[in-house]
Design a protein around this motif. Structure first.
Motif, short mmCIF file in Angstrom:
data_model
loop_
_atom_site.label_atom_id
_atom_site.label_comp_id
_atom_site.label_asym_id
_atom_site.label_seq_id
_atom_site.Cartn_x
_atom_site.Cartn_y
_atom_site.Cartn_z
N ALA A 125 -41.73 15.68 19.22
CA ALA A 125 -42.84 16.34 18.53
C ALA A 125 -43.97 15.34 18.29
CB ALA A 125 -42.36 16.91 17.20
N ARG A 126 -45.18 15.83 18.45
CA ARG A 126 -46.34 14.99 18.19
C ARG A 126 -46.46 14.74 16.70
NH1 ARG A 126 -50.09 18.89 21.70
NH2 ARG A 126 -48.41 20.27 21.07
N PRO A 127 -46.58 13.44 16.28
CA PRO A 127 -46.57 13.13 14.85
C PRO A 127 -47.83 13.55 14.13
CG PRO A 127 -46.95 11.14 16.13
CD PRO A 127 -46.62 12.23 17.12
N ALA A 128 -48.97 13.58 14.82
CA ALA A 128 -50.23 13.87 14.16
C ALA A 128 -50.31 15.34 13.77
CB ALA A 128 -51.40 13.51 15.08
N VAL A 129 -50.98 15.59 12.66
CA VAL A 129 -51.23 16.95 12.23
C VAL A 129 -52.37 17.53 13.04
CG1 VAL A 129 -51.93 18.42 10.31
CG2 VAL A 129 -50.39 16.49 9.90
N GLU A 130 -52.17 18.73 13.58
CA GLU A 130 -53.22 19.39 14.35
C GLU A 130 -54.03 20.28 13.43
OE1 GLU A 130 -51.31 21.56 17.44
OE2 GLU A 130 -50.14 19.84 18.14
N HIS A 131 -55.35 20.26 13.62
CA HIS A 131 -56.24 21.06 12.79
C HIS A 131 -56.86 22.16 13.65
CE1 HIS A 131 -55.89 17.99 9.68
NE2 HIS A 131 -56.14 17.08 10.62
N HIS A 132 -56.61 23.39 13.25
CA HIS A 132 -57.15 24.54 13.95
C HIS A 132 -57.84 25.43 12.91
CE1 HIS A 132 -54.78 23.60 17.58
NE2 HIS A 132 -53.79 23.34 16.74
N GLY A 133 -59.15 25.29 12.79
CA GLY A 133 -59.85 26.05 11.77
C GLY A 133 -59.29 25.72 10.39
N GLU A 134 -58.83 26.72 9.66
CA GLU A 134 -58.27 26.51 8.34
C GLU A 134 -56.78 26.19 8.38
OE1 GLU A 134 -59.17 30.14 6.37
OE2 GLU A 134 -61.28 29.64 6.05
N LEU A 135 -56.18 26.18 9.57
CA LEU A 135 -54.75 25.90 9.72
C LEU A 135 -54.51 24.44 10.07
CD1 LEU A 135 -53.22 28.88 11.76
CD2 LEU A 135 -53.12 28.49 9.30
N ASP A 136 -53.56 23.84 9.37
CA ASP A 136 -53.06 22.51 9.71
C ASP A 136 -51.61 22.66 10.15
OD1 ASP A 136 -55.49 21.40 8.88
OD2 ASP A 136 -54.77 21.15 6.83
N ILE A 137 -51.31 22.19 11.35
CA ILE A 137 -49.98 22.36 11.92
C ILE A 137 -49.35 20.99 12.14
CG2 ILE A 137 -48.65 23.22 13.89
CD1 ILE A 137 -50.81 25.33 14.31
N ASP A 138 -48.28 20.73 11.41
CA ASP A 138 -47.50 19.50 11.55
C ASP A 138 -46.24 19.84 12.34
OD1 ASP A 138 -45.94 17.24 11.35
OD2 ASP A 138 -46.14 17.02 9.18
N ARG A 139 -46.26 19.53 13.63
CA ARG A 139 -45.14 19.91 14.49
C ARG A 139 -43.87 19.13 14.14
NH1 ARG A 139 -46.48 23.12 18.59
NH2 ARG A 139 -48.71 23.51 18.76
N ALA A 140 -44.01 17.86 13.84
CA ALA A 140 -42.83 17.05 13.53
C ALA A 140 -42.19 17.49 12.23
CB ALA A 140 -43.22 15.58 13.47
N GLY A 141 -43.02 17.84 11.25
CA GLY A 141 -42.50 18.23 9.95
C GLY A 141 -42.26 19.70 9.78
N HIS A 142 -42.62 20.49 10.82
CA HIS A 142 -42.49 21.96 10.74
C HIS A 142 -43.19 22.49 9.49
CE1 HIS A 142 -38.99 23.07 13.66
NE2 HIS A 142 -40.00 22.45 14.25
N THR A 143 -44.39 21.96 9.23
CA THR A 143 -45.16 22.35 8.06
C THR A 143 -46.47 22.98 8.49
OG1 THR A 143 -44.21 20.53 6.79
CG2 THR A 143 -46.22 21.53 5.92
#
Length: 227
Positions: A125-143
């Protein structure tokens, strides 16, 4: 092995499923009513709930809604109905998958494993948090955060969002999503996908606007925006 809570009012089905899963190493607690099943959740602490749709008094849909008020516990519906509105209502209530009875133990166990795999964190999983508009997706943390606030997602909802958002703007057919997210390798019920999309939109979209993140392309499938 995963701990399974089974809520099923038919004694023959309940005993058959319980015995079959125990033989495969699962710890199983079986109850006959929705009320006793909800009580058992607090003490047994299962990894997954197998829930009969047609229960007396409090039915499976009502139980599912009660569970989803406080928990994202994986839920698989058991139903004797191969088609109909009841299945759609059950999925919209928050079930991750459903199985039509009667079903072999190996089929039930395969579905259990598939649902639980949706909760696993990928090793790459990519460690960086992805920012999509108002959504922040943390793939590694499933957050998942929306406008800085955590979004609670059921396993299927999380896996679907992670899958779509991994390749923004790519269109996925419903059947392809069934294979990738639900691990159904045969032609299956696309209502699983549609119901999951509806639940996901309630949690991440602005209800006053057209869908921004999970977009429908009629005749083709779904894609992740944002616009």
């Amino acid at each position: 092995m995963p701990r399974v809570l089974l809520i099923e009012d038919d004694p023959s089905v309940r005993e058959g499923v319980e015995m079959g899963l125990r033989r495969r190493g699962h710890e199983v607690l079986a109850t006959a009513t929705g009320e006793t099943g909800l009580d058992a959740l607090r003490t047994f602490r299962p990894d997954l709930l197998l829930l009969d749709l047609m229960l007396p008094a409090m039915n499976g849909v009502q139980v599912c809604r009660r569970v989803r008020e406080t928990s994202q516990l994986p839920i698989i519906m058991l139903t004797a109905l191969g088609d109909g509105l009841d299945i759609v209502v059950g999925l919209d209530a928050g079930a991750d998958d459903y199985i039509v009875k009667p079903a072999r133990t190996e089929v039930i166990e395969a579905r259990i494993r598939a649902v639980l795999r949706r909760m696993e964190r990928p090793a790459d999983a990519r460690p960086a948090v992805e920012h999509h508009g108002e959504l922040d997706i943390d793939r590694a943390g499933h957050t998942i955060l929306k406008s800085g606030e955590p979004v609670s997602l059921a396993p299927s909802e999380l896996k679907l969002l992670l899958h779509l958002s991994a390749t923004p703007h790519q269109v996925f057919s419903r059947q392809r999503l069934l294979e990738s997210v639900w691990e159904h390798t045969y032609h299956s019920d696309v209502r699983l996908v549609d119901a999951c999309v509806r639940r996901l939109r309630v949690k991440i979209e602005d209800p006053s606007r057209s869908p921004r993140y999970i977009q429908t392309l009629r005749g083709f499938g779904y894609r992740f925006g944002p616009l």
